[in-house]
Scaffold this motif. Structure first.
Motif, PDB file in Angstrom:
ATOM      1  N   SER A 234      -1.419   1.781   4.347  1.00  0.00           N
ATOM      2  CA  SER A 234      -1.807   2.359   3.069  1.00  0.00           C
ATOM      3  C   SER A 234      -2.064   3.845   3.276  1.00  0.00           C
ATOM      4  O   SER A 234      -2.876   4.230   4.128  1.00  0.00           O
ATOM      5  CB  SER A 234      -3.060   1.669   2.525  1.00  0.00           C
ATOM      6  OG  SER A 234      -3.364   2.120   1.228  1.00  0.00           O
ATOM      7  N   GLU A 236      -3.212   7.306   1.388  1.00  0.00           N
ATOM      8  CA  GLU A 236      -3.962   7.586   0.171  1.00  0.00           C
ATOM      9  C   GLU A 236      -4.561   8.988   0.152  1.00  0.00           C
ATOM     10  O   GLU A 236      -4.880   9.556   1.197  1.00  0.00           O
ATOM     11  CB  GLU A 236      -5.103   6.564   0.019  1.00  0.00           C
ATOM     12  CG  GLU A 236      -4.690   5.110   0.037  1.00  0.00           C
ATOM     13  CD  GLU A 236      -5.890   4.190   0.098  1.00  0.00           C
ATOM     14  OE1 GLU A 236      -6.840   4.415  -0.674  1.00  0.00           O
ATOM     15  OE2 GLU A 236      -5.879   3.260   0.925  1.00  0.00           O
ATOM     16  N   ASN A 256       1.614   0.805   0.860  1.00  0.00           N
ATOM     17  CA  ASN A 256       0.959   1.221  -0.374  1.00  0.00           C
ATOM     18  C   ASN A 256       0.763   2.728  -0.311  1.00  0.00           C
ATOM     19  O   ASN A 256       0.198   3.257   0.650  1.00  0.00           O
ATOM     20  CB  ASN A 256      -0.394   0.533  -0.530  1.00  0.00           C
ATOM     21  CG  ASN A 256      -1.125   1.009  -1.774  1.00  0.00           C
ATOM     22  OD1 ASN A 256      -0.725   0.723  -2.894  1.00  0.00           O
ATOM     23  ND2 ASN A 256      -2.205   1.750  -1.575  1.00  0.00           N
ATOM     24  N   CYS A 257       1.235   3.445  -1.323  1.00  0.00           N
ATOM     25  CA  CYS A 257       1.091   4.899  -1.371  1.00  0.00           C
ATOM     26  C   CYS A 257       0.406   5.286  -2.667  1.00  0.00           C
ATOM     27  O   CYS A 257       0.827   4.866  -3.752  1.00  0.00           O
ATOM     28  CB  CYS A 257       2.456   5.584  -1.258  1.00  0.00           C
ATOM     29  SG  CYS A 257       2.367   7.392  -1.363  1.00  0.00           S
ATOM     30  N   SER A 258      -0.644   6.106  -2.563  1.00  0.00           N
ATOM     31  CA  SER A 258      -1.367   6.568  -3.744  1.00  0.00           C
ATOM     32  C   SER A 258      -1.659   8.060  -3.598  1.00  0.00           C
ATOM     33  O   SER A 258      -2.391   8.468  -2.687  1.00  0.00           O
ATOM     34  CB  SER A 258      -2.670   5.786  -3.909  1.00  0.00           C
ATOM     35  OG  SER A 258      -3.406   6.241  -5.021  1.00  0.00           O
ATOM     36  N   TYR A 259      -1.033   8.881  -4.467  1.00  0.00           N
ATOM     37  CA  TYR A 259      -1.240  10.327  -4.468  1.00  0.00           C
ATOM     38  C   TYR A 259      -1.040  10.926  -3.073  1.00  0.00           C
ATOM     39  O   TYR A 259      -1.839  11.751  -2.610  1.00  0.00           O
ATOM     40  CB  TYR A 259      -2.638  10.668  -5.001  1.00  0.00           C
ATOM     41  CG  TYR A 259      -2.800  10.374  -6.466  1.00  0.00           C
ATOM     42  CD1 TYR A 259      -2.484  11.324  -7.433  1.00  0.00           C
ATOM     43  CD2 TYR A 259      -3.268   9.123  -6.885  1.00  0.00           C
ATOM     44  CE1 TYR A 259      -2.633  11.041  -8.783  1.00  0.00           C
ATOM     45  CE2 TYR A 259      -3.424   8.835  -8.232  1.00  0.00           C
ATOM     46  CZ  TYR A 259      -3.099   9.796  -9.179  1.00  0.00           C
ATOM     47  OH  TYR A 259      -3.248   9.517 -10.522  1.00  0.00           O
ATOM     48  N   ASN A 279       2.064   4.881  -6.337  1.00  0.00           N
ATOM     49  CA  ASN A 279       1.356   5.449  -7.478  1.00  0.00           C
ATOM     50  C   ASN A 279       1.258   6.964  -7.282  1.00  0.00           C
ATOM     51  O   ASN A 279       0.537   7.437  -6.404  1.00  0.00           O
ATOM     52  CB  ASN A 279      -0.039   4.835  -7.608  1.00  0.00           C
ATOM     53  CG  ASN A 279      -0.816   5.412  -8.781  1.00  0.00           C
ATOM     54  OD1 ASN A 279      -0.234   5.861  -9.769  1.00  0.00           O
ATOM     55  ND2 ASN A 279      -2.133   5.407  -8.666  1.00  0.00           N
ATOM     56  N   CYS A 281       3.552   9.143  -6.068  1.00  0.00           N
ATOM     57  CA  CYS A 281       4.054   9.448  -4.728  1.00  0.00           C
ATOM     58  C   CYS A 281       5.502   9.921  -4.796  1.00  0.00           C
ATOM     59  O   CYS A 281       6.377   9.419  -4.079  1.00  0.00           O
ATOM     60  CB  CYS A 281       3.942   8.228  -3.819  1.00  0.00           C
ATOM     61  SG  CYS A 281       2.236   7.758  -3.438  1.00  0.00           S
ATOM     62  N   SER A 308       3.735   4.621 -11.567  1.00  0.00           N
ATOM     63  CA  SER A 308       3.412   5.890 -12.215  1.00  0.00           C
ATOM     64  C   SER A 308       4.653   6.511 -12.827  1.00  0.00           C
ATOM     65  O   SER A 308       5.792   6.087 -12.589  1.00  0.00           O
ATOM     66  CB  SER A 308       2.780   6.847 -11.207  1.00  0.00           C
ATOM     67  OG  SER A 308       3.671   7.067 -10.127  1.00  0.00           O
TER      68      SER A 308
END
Length: 325
Positions: A234, A236, A256-259, A279, A281, A308
């Motif tokens: 992940s 983040e 999992n990638c977030s910003y 999200n 990314c 996103s």
């Protein structure tokens, strides 16, 4: 030259060391103990050189009672029904090279939870798995490197939390593997529950968090991960991750990638629930060319899920069929 055989009350050990003075044993044998082989207490120190520890009912060497120090040289571990070493503090890791860890009913070195704050910490391939009994943190100013061939098996709700730099690169070498302690395909029954099959969500995965955090992974396998909101890996809050020539297999979520941003190339992402979940990314590269394409197939819900508005380029990958996803 000392031999300690058939000792060990069930609650203790054949050798108990709790002295303020360092214990030094050279050319010794500790065997057929009814419990542990050697047990250190109260922050004590023990040096074992040219010794054999075998046929113990529990751990061959137990350091779990306090911050104990051990210095090992040319020690052979075998046929222990607990771990070879129980409760190892990571500061003792440099003292484990040059020893032999043979086959045993319950293989492995149980590693206590710890946050690495040095710029050059290393997990060496010792020929037996590291079993995480607590999460391994890497602070913002620190770096942790795993050598080729290293195997890490993590207990439930444990994993890696990286705000600094994690390096696991094994180009043209045996792969580095992260998996669950229930994964009996790797070194057998490390969690002592008999012959079982691991399942996704068996451990907490690798979390790379914050603008100073990065992970550089090559020829790495991540298996059976993701507990709660985490994933196999992940990335983040502005972190960066490279995952090249690897395998993400049987995780709840592979990546999992977030910003954040990263690169996934020449890798196989298969049998996860979600291969990738993204999200915000847009800077995350998935494949990118025919020479760097990934195999994204047999993921039960979706291979790539973008939650996103910014689009993500996932062209030049193989989806299990020539027609695409």
């Amino acid at each position: 030259h000392v031999k300690l055989r058939y000792g060990g009350h069930p609650s203790y050990a054949a050798l108990i060391w709790d002295s303020a003075d360092e214990g030094v044993f050279d050319d010794c044998e500790i065997s057929f103990s009814g419990s542990r082989g050697a047990y250190l207490r109260y922050g004590s120190s023990l040096s074992l050189q040219r010794c054999q520890i075998h046929h113990t009912a529990l751990a061959a060497l137990d350091l779990s009672d306090g911050n104990c120090r051990v210095d090992l040289g040319d020690v052979e571990f075998s046929e222990h029904r607990g771990f070879a070493i129980e409760g190892l503090h990571p500061l003792n890791l440099p003292r484990l090279l040059g020893n032999q860890f043979h086959a045993a009913p319950r293989p492995g070195i149980s590693l206590l939870g710890y946050t690495y704050d040095a710029p050059d910490s290393v997990l060496e391939d010792l020929g037996t798995p590291y079993i995480l009994s607590g999460t391994q943190g890497v602070s913002a100013s620190a770096s942790l490197t795993l050598q080729p061939g290293t195997v890490v098996k993590a207990n439930a709700n444990t994993g890696f939390y990286v705000t600094g730099r994690l390096v696991a690169q094994a180009a043209n070498a045996p792969p580095i593997i992260f998996s669950s302690s229930a994964d009996d395909e790797l070194f057998g029954d490390s969690n002592g529950d008999g012959a079982t099959s691991a399942a996704p969500s068996g451990w907490a995965g690798i979390r790379v968090y914050g603008g100073s955090a990065s992970a550089h992974l090559e020829n790495v396998q991540i298996r059976y991960a993701a507990a709660g909101a985490q994933s196999g890996i992940s990335v983040e809050n502005g972190a960066y991750t490279e995952f090249r020539d690897g395998l993400l297999w049987n995780n709840s979520v592979g990546v999992n990638c977030s910003y954040s941003s990263g690169v996934l190339t020449n890798s196989e992402v298969t049998r996860n629930e979600f291969g990738l979940r993204l999200n915000n990314c847009a800077g995350f590269t998935i494949g990118g060319s025919l020479d760097t394409r990934n195999t994204l197939m047999a993921n039960t819900t979706q291979a790539v899920f973008n939650a996103s508005a910014p689009s993500v380029d996932a062209t030049y990958n193989y989806w299990g069929d020539r027609t695409g996803p």
